[in-house]
Design a protein around this motif. Structure first.
Motif, PDB file in Angstrom:
ATOM      1  N   SER A  21      46.508  14.487   8.302  1.00 40.56           N
ATOM      2  CA  SER A  21      45.050  14.483   8.332  1.00 40.56           C
ATOM      3  C   SER A  21      44.511  14.149   6.942  1.00 40.56           C
ATOM      4  CB  SER A  21      44.577  15.868   8.780  1.00 40.56           C
ATOM      5  OG  SER A  21      43.192  15.845   8.859  1.00 40.56           O
ATOM      6  N   SER A  22      43.704  13.079   6.862  1.00 39.47           N
ATOM      7  CA  SER A  22      43.279  12.587   5.554  1.00 39.47           C
ATOM      8  C   SER A  22      41.843  12.113   5.595  1.00 39.47           C
ATOM      9  CB  SER A  22      44.147  11.411   5.101  1.00 39.47           C
ATOM     10  OG  SER A  22      45.489  11.626   5.386  1.00 39.47           O
ATOM     11  N   CYS A  23      41.362  11.722   4.432  1.00 43.47           N
ATOM     12  CA  CYS A  23      40.048  11.091   4.339  1.00 43.47           C
ATOM     13  C   CYS A  23      40.165   9.787   3.567  1.00 43.47           C
ATOM     14  CB  CYS A  23      39.074  11.992   3.577  1.00 43.47           C
ATOM     15  SG  CYS A  23      38.483  13.354   4.560  1.00 43.47           S
ATOM     16  N   ARG A  46      43.011  15.585   3.647  1.00 37.29           N
ATOM     17  CA  ARG A  46      41.782  16.101   4.251  1.00 37.29           C
ATOM     18  C   ARG A  46      41.363  17.423   3.605  1.00 37.29           C
ATOM     19  NH1 ARG A  46      37.906  17.590   5.114  1.00 37.29           N
ATOM     20  NH2 ARG A  46      36.653  17.999   6.967  1.00 37.29           N
ATOM     21  N   TYR A  80      35.835  16.315  -4.122  1.00 34.90           N
ATOM     22  CA  TYR A  80      37.278  16.135  -3.946  1.00 34.90           C
ATOM     23  C   TYR A  80      37.977  16.836  -5.101  1.00 34.90           C
ATOM     24  CZ  TYR A  80      41.793  13.763  -4.463  1.00 34.90           C
ATOM     25  OH  TYR A  80      43.121  13.489  -4.635  1.00 34.90           O
ATOM     26  N   VAL A 114      32.743   9.968   1.151  1.00 36.47           N
ATOM     27  CA  VAL A 114      33.694   9.981   2.266  1.00 36.47           C
ATOM     28  C   VAL A 114      33.301   8.896   3.258  1.00 36.47           C
ATOM     29  CG1 VAL A 114      34.670  11.315   4.152  1.00 36.47           C
ATOM     30  CG2 VAL A 114      34.162  12.415   1.974  1.00 36.47           C
ATOM     31  N   GLN A 131      35.486   7.793   5.856  1.00 31.31           N
ATOM     32  CA  GLN A 131      36.090   7.907   7.173  1.00 31.31           C
ATOM     33  C   GLN A 131      37.004   9.114   7.174  1.00 31.31           C
ATOM     34  OE1 GLN A 131      38.243   4.358   8.052  1.00 31.31           O
ATOM     35  NE2 GLN A 131      38.437   4.807  10.228  1.00 31.31           N
ATOM     36  N   GLU A 132      36.909   9.898   8.266  1.00 33.95           N
ATOM     37  CA  GLU A 132      37.886  10.971   8.428  1.00 33.95           C
ATOM     38  C   GLU A 132      39.021  10.457   9.298  1.00 33.95           C
ATOM     39  OE1 GLU A 132      37.005  14.899   9.080  1.00 33.95           O
ATOM     40  OE2 GLU A 132      35.183  14.935   7.836  1.00 33.95           O
ATOM     41  N   PRO A 161      42.036  11.549  11.541  1.00 29.97           N
ATOM     42  CA  PRO A 161      42.738  12.662  12.196  1.00 29.97           C
ATOM     43  C   PRO A 161      44.167  12.282  12.544  1.00 29.97           C
ATOM     44  CG  PRO A 161      41.372  11.538  13.787  1.00 29.97           C
ATOM     45  CD  PRO A 161      41.183  10.802  12.501  1.00 29.97           C
TER      46      PRO A 161
END
Lengths: 295, 376
Positions: free
Chosen positions: B73-75, B88, B96, B112, B114-115, B117
């Protein structure tokens, strides 16, 4: 000599004159000259200086010379018999009643036609340690540390042997032609006498095609002892630790890179002697094992 | 199943396996020649060159370059004008927190975008739209990516351009092929005629001598021949590469002689009685009847010249005079180790004419080679 004989002699000589010119300029003169150079210190820039047998004595004391000879003999000792057996095997397979024989024959023959520079490029790429197809296949089969082929002194010669097996098409075609000339009746009578497939191969096929085996053997000896282009292209000056420094490559280096033309000529004459000796040996072997139906 | 059928199946199995192994290197050459550079080094290997597409803004697929995979899970964030991927849990709102190597933390403000998942089971990938590289990467689910086979035919043109003198190389090679084929066919036919269809004293001795010269390895005569050409001022010209072909090599003379011997003697005798000169018998009777054998000799010589590496290596000095074979080796020695797609495209171009020639002349070819073995 009658007038007619004289005329025929002159006409005959006129027709073969291109060969005579070539023989004098590109065989006889160079042979004499090269033999002379082999006893001279000669760098191509200044006049040759007579040094007696110095080149030969230096050669026998030159560890690189011995290494190049060992490399070449080791390469030939594997490439030659493996090539002879594999090309015969493919030819025997193709000589069975198979559909699509011309297509199969073309496929096995094709690689031997590929220009040596192109095939060297292909094998450089296939044998690449990291991204090469061969090592990918080996890793997929569970060998986690496949050889680095051309970068590993242990594996440079096997690499070139492998590559040489890809080019057996020429010998294969010659075998196939000979196999097709073996009279069917011989096989039929052998079968009637109760010979099985192996017996027929051993006692009919092999003796009948022995002149061609002999021919391919001689050609193989001459070719594999002079292996040059692929080694020069793929491994430059001899590869890691000179492991693929072949005789012809070292000879070329002496002649055109180190300016030691006298030494190169001496090496060439030793090569000639080795080839003549091996051919003589093969000839002696052949006398008892080769069957000539014409005799 | 009888033993017979089993044997037949075994033969076919071996032949098919062998054919696959023998064809593989050629297939690999062509395949690599049609790839973009990143696909040449992919693991597992790519067999069919492709392009990758990802859903664009209006869900229509756009071509992308695929970057790294994301499996946690990242951004996707933008900081200091560049897009990057961060864990994330390190992002709160637009803040951050970065953990330094020495255990200190540093907090910065990021945008940010885009998230993501992503998990190991549902990986995402960073992609860059082709044509919009400056915008930076975006992230899409790996499952939404599509591939289409797409050979890069333009590699041939690019490889030719990269080799710089390719058209010259081709011209040089064709010129040498033309000269050596002409020389070899003419001179070998003449000599073979003299050795087979005219009786003269000493003929057989001389012919045996000719056969014996085939035993001489090239390295033995290499240095004096080189010096001869140098004395003539021919190094760096094409002359050393074709003049010799007008001097009837023993092997070709041997091949043609075997063929000439099969032409009935009566033909020549009749012509002689009619007052034909030896030259006319040669040119108007024997030569036309020997087309197949002459073709074989010409074909072999064409291939020999096209493939020759050592000759051009020794005698040619200027890059624009190189032949295709030497030019390809020169290119490899300068760019080797990285641009495999160009090397393979160029190798394909050099091998192709020979392959095509073979398929058009297969019968003559195979017969010619068979002849060399059987008559020996």
């Amino acid at each position: 000599m009658t007038r007619g004989e004289r005329r025929r002699l002159l006409t005959g000589l006129a027709f073969v004159s291109p060969w005579i010119v070539g023989f004098l300029a590109f065989t006889l003169y160079p042979l004499v000259e090269s033999f002379g150079y082999s006893f001279c210190d000669y760098d191509a820039l200044s006049k040759p200086v007579w040094v007696g047998t110095l080149n030969y004595r230096e050669m026998f004391a030159d560890s690189v010379f011995w290494q190049s000879l060992r490399n070449t003999l080791a390469y030939a000792a594997f490439a030659l018999p493996m090539g002879l057996v594999m090309s015969l095997l493919v030819a025997v397979l193709l000589n069975q009643k198979v559909r699509g024989r011309p297509l199969f024959r073309a496929i096995f023959f094709l690689p031997s036609l590929i220009p040596v520079v192109a095939s060297s490029m292909i094998w450089l790429w296939i044998l690449n340690g990291n991204f090469g197809l061969l090592n990918y296949a080996l890793r997929a089969l569970g060998f986690h540390h496949p050889p680095q082929w051309l970068a590993d002194p242990m594996w440079t010669k096997p690499s070139l042997v492998l590559m040489s097996l890809w080019g057996i098409g020429h010998a294969m075609v010659i075998y196939l032609a000979a196999l097709q000339d073996v009279p069917r009746s011989l096989y039929e009578s052998a079968s009637l006498d109760g010979a099985n497939a192996w017996d027929r191969l051993r006692h009919v096929t092999l003796p009948m095609i022995s002149p061609v085996i002999y021919f391919n053997l001689i050609m193989g000896i001459i070719g594999s002892l002079q292996v040059f282009s692929q080694a020069f292209i793929m491994l430059g000056g001899g590869g890691p630790q000179r492991s693929a420094l072949f005789y012809a490559v070292y000879l070329y280096q002496n002649a055109f890179e180190y300016g030691q033309m006298g030494y190169a000529c001496a090496m060439a004459w030793i090569l000639f002697a080795i080839i003549l000796f091996l051919t003589w040996l093969a000839n002696r072997l052949a006398r008892s094992h080769v069957y000539y139906s014409g005799e | 199943m009888t033993v017979r059928t089993f044997q037949r199946l075994l033969v076919y199995a071996l032949l098919l396996l062998g054919s696959a192994v023998f064809l593989l290197p050629l297939v690999w050459m062509i395949s690599t020649g049609l790839k973009p550079i990143d696909q040449t080094m992919s693991m597992p290997p790519t067999w069919i060159p492709y392009r990758t597409y990802a859903p664009g803004d209006d869900a229509k697929p756009v071509e992308v370059k695929r970057g790294e995979n994301v499996t946690v899970s990242s951004c996707l964030v933008e900081a200091e004008g560049a897009r990057r991927i961060v864990p994330r849990e390190a992002v709160q709102g637009n803040r951050y927190t970065e953990l330094g190597a020495d255990g200190t933390t540093r907090t910065s403000t990021v945008l940010v975008l885009q998230e993501i998942p992503a998990t190991v089971a549902v990986p995402w990938a960073l992609v860059t739209d082709v044509g919009a590289e400056r915008r930076g990467p975006r992230a899409v689910p790996v499952a939404s990516l599509t591939r289409k086979a797409s050979p890069r035919w333009e590699n041939f043109a690019l490889a030719i351009r990269a080799m710089k003198y390719f058209p010259r190389y081709l011209g040089n090679t064709l010129l040498l092929c033309f000269l050596t084929v002409t020389g070899t066919v003419l001179s070998s036919a003449l000599a073979a005629y003299g050795f087979s269809r005219i009786e003269w004293r000493g003929r057989n001795t001389l012919f045996l001598l000719a056969l014996a010269t085939m035993m001489v390895p090239f390295p033995v005569v290499m240095v004096p021949i080189y010096n001869l050409f140098r004395a003539l001022g021919w190094i760096g010209t094409f002359k050393p590469l074709w003049v010799g072909s007008f001097c009837a090599g023993a092997f070709n003379v041997f091949l043609l002689r075997q063929f000439f011997l099969t032409i009935p003697r009566d033909l020549s005798e009749a012509a002689r009685i009619d007052g034909c000169s030896e030259w006319r018998i040669f040119w108007q009777i024997v030569m036309p009847l020997s087309r197949p054998a002459l073709t074989v000799v010409g074909l072999f010589q064409f291939m020999g010249t096209w493939n020759d590496f050592l000759g051009p290596l020794i005698y040619l000095t200027k890059q624009e005079d190189f032949t295709l074979a030497l030019g390809l080796q020169f290119f490899q020695s300068q760019h080797g180790g990285t641009e495999w797609h160009y090397l393979m495209a160029a190798s394909t171009l050099i091998a192709l004419p020979i392959v095509v020639l073979f398929f058009f002349t297969q019968k003559t070819f195979i017969e010619g080679i068979s002849m060399t073995g059987i008559k020996a």
